[in-house]
Design a protein around this motif. Structure first.
Motif, short mmCIF file in Angstrom:
data_model
loop_
_atom_site.label_atom_id
_atom_site.label_comp_id
_atom_site.label_asym_id
_atom_site.label_seq_id
_atom_site.Cartn_x
_atom_site.Cartn_y
_atom_site.Cartn_z
N ASP A 105 0.86 -1.18 0.00
CA ASP A 105 0.00 0.00 0.00
C ASP A 105 0.90 1.22 0.00
O ASP A 105 2.10 1.14 0.26
CB ASP A 105 -0.92 0.00 1.23
CG ASP A 105 -2.19 0.82 1.03
OD1 ASP A 105 -2.27 1.59 0.05
OD2 ASP A 105 -3.10 0.70 1.87
N VAL A 107 0.69 5.37 1.22
CA VAL A 107 -0.06 6.41 1.91
C VAL A 107 0.71 7.73 1.78
O VAL A 107 1.90 7.79 2.07
CB VAL A 107 -0.26 6.05 3.40
CG1 VAL A 107 -0.95 7.18 4.15
CG2 VAL A 107 -1.05 4.75 3.53
N PHE A 111 -1.36 12.63 6.23
CA PHE A 111 -2.29 11.50 6.25
C PHE A 111 -3.12 11.55 7.51
O PHE A 111 -2.77 12.19 8.49
CB PHE A 111 -1.52 10.18 6.18
CG PHE A 111 -0.63 9.96 7.37
CD1 PHE A 111 -1.07 9.19 8.44
CD2 PHE A 111 0.62 10.55 7.45
CE1 PHE A 111 -0.27 9.00 9.55
CE2 PHE A 111 1.44 10.37 8.56
CZ PHE A 111 0.99 9.60 9.61
N SER A 112 -4.22 10.84 7.47
CA SER A 112 -5.06 10.69 8.64
C SER A 112 -4.59 9.46 9.41
O SER A 112 -4.54 8.36 8.84
CB SER A 112 -6.52 10.50 8.20
OG SER A 112 -7.26 9.84 9.21
N ARG A 114 -6.15 7.78 11.50
CA ARG A 114 -7.26 6.82 11.49
C ARG A 114 -7.27 6.03 10.18
O ARG A 114 -7.46 4.82 10.18
CB ARG A 114 -8.59 7.55 11.69
CG ARG A 114 -9.78 6.59 11.67
CD ARG A 114 -11.08 7.30 11.93
NE ARG A 114 -11.09 7.74 13.31
CZ ARG A 114 -11.76 8.79 13.75
NH1 ARG A 114 -12.47 9.53 12.94
NH2 ARG A 114 -11.74 9.10 15.02
N GLU A 115 -7.06 6.72 9.05
CA GLU A 115 -7.03 6.02 7.76
C GLU A 115 -5.86 5.05 7.70
O GLU A 115 -6.00 3.92 7.22
CB GLU A 115 -6.92 7.02 6.61
CG GLU A 115 -6.87 6.31 5.26
CD GLU A 115 -6.61 7.22 4.08
OE1 GLU A 115 -6.36 6.69 2.99
OE2 GLU A 115 -6.63 8.46 4.24
N LEU A 116 -4.70 5.48 8.20
CA LEU A 116 -3.54 4.58 8.22
C LEU A 116 -3.85 3.33 9.03
O LEU A 116 -3.55 2.21 8.60
CB LEU A 116 -2.31 5.29 8.79
CG LEU A 116 -1.04 4.44 8.86
CD1 LEU A 116 -0.59 3.98 7.48
CD2 LEU A 116 0.07 5.22 9.56
N HIS A 118 -6.77 1.99 9.53
CA HIS A 118 -7.70 1.16 8.73
C HIS A 118 -6.94 0.37 7.67
O HIS A 118 -7.24 -0.81 7.43
CB HIS A 118 -8.78 2.02 8.07
CG HIS A 118 -9.82 2.53 9.02
ND1 HIS A 118 -10.58 1.71 9.81
CD2 HIS A 118 -10.22 3.80 9.30
CE1 HIS A 118 -11.40 2.45 10.55
NE2 HIS A 118 -11.20 3.73 10.25
N ARG A 119 -5.96 1.00 7.04
CA ARG A 119 -5.18 0.30 6.01
C ARG A 119 -4.34 -0.82 6.62
O ARG A 119 -4.23 -1.90 6.06
CB ARG A 119 -4.31 1.29 5.25
CG ARG A 119 -5.14 2.20 4.36
CD ARG A 119 -4.23 3.15 3.63
NE ARG A 119 -4.97 4.12 2.86
CZ ARG A 119 -4.67 4.44 1.62
NH1 ARG A 119 -3.66 3.87 1.00
NH2 ARG A 119 -5.36 5.36 0.99
#
Length: 129
Positions: A105, A107, A111-112, A114-116, A118-119
């Motif tokens: 992945d 990123v 970056f967020s 929270r998004e990291l 989730h990934r």
């Protein structure tokens, strides 16, 4: 009753604030996190005790995240390791190069957290190792 084994993640970033943020967020989520501040230390940590996942900054002193990724993919013991590249390099050619080198992945900073997370969870849940 024994405690479940924590999933080990290596995080490498030469920006101390970003490193601390990512380590904190992943530790808070229950992961066993090893934070290092350059590519040489990242490769050493990965080879000494292969984690389930590594998050690598692309631009680091010593070895870049791309250099570490190449070495990890060339090593039979770590070739299937999930690796997220975390970088400010956002051009399409940079993203393409990251995936072509074998990133799981990519990123882009900023970056967020929270998004990291989730990934990270998504890669680990898919069992790509």
């Amino acid at each position: 009753m024994t405690e479940p084994v924590k999933i080990r993640i290596v995080v490498a970033d030469d920006d101390r604030d970003i490193l601390d943020l990512v380590v904190f967020k992943l530790t808070q989520a229950g992961y066993d996190v090893v934070g290092v501040d350059d590519g040489v230390a990242a490769l050493a940590a990965i080879e000494a005790d292969p984690p389930r996942l590594a998050i690598l900054d692309v631009m680091m002193p010593g070895l870049s995240g791309i250099d570490v990724l190449r070495k990890v993919r060339a090593n039979q013991a770590t070739k299937d390791l999930n690796i997220i590249l975390l970088t400010a390099r956002s051009r399409d050619s940079d993203v393409d190069a990251g995936f072509a080198t074998g990133a799981s992945d990519y990123v882009i900073k900023p970056f967020s957290p929270r998004e990291l997370l989730h990934r990270v969870n998504g890669l680990l849940e898919r069992g790509n190792m």
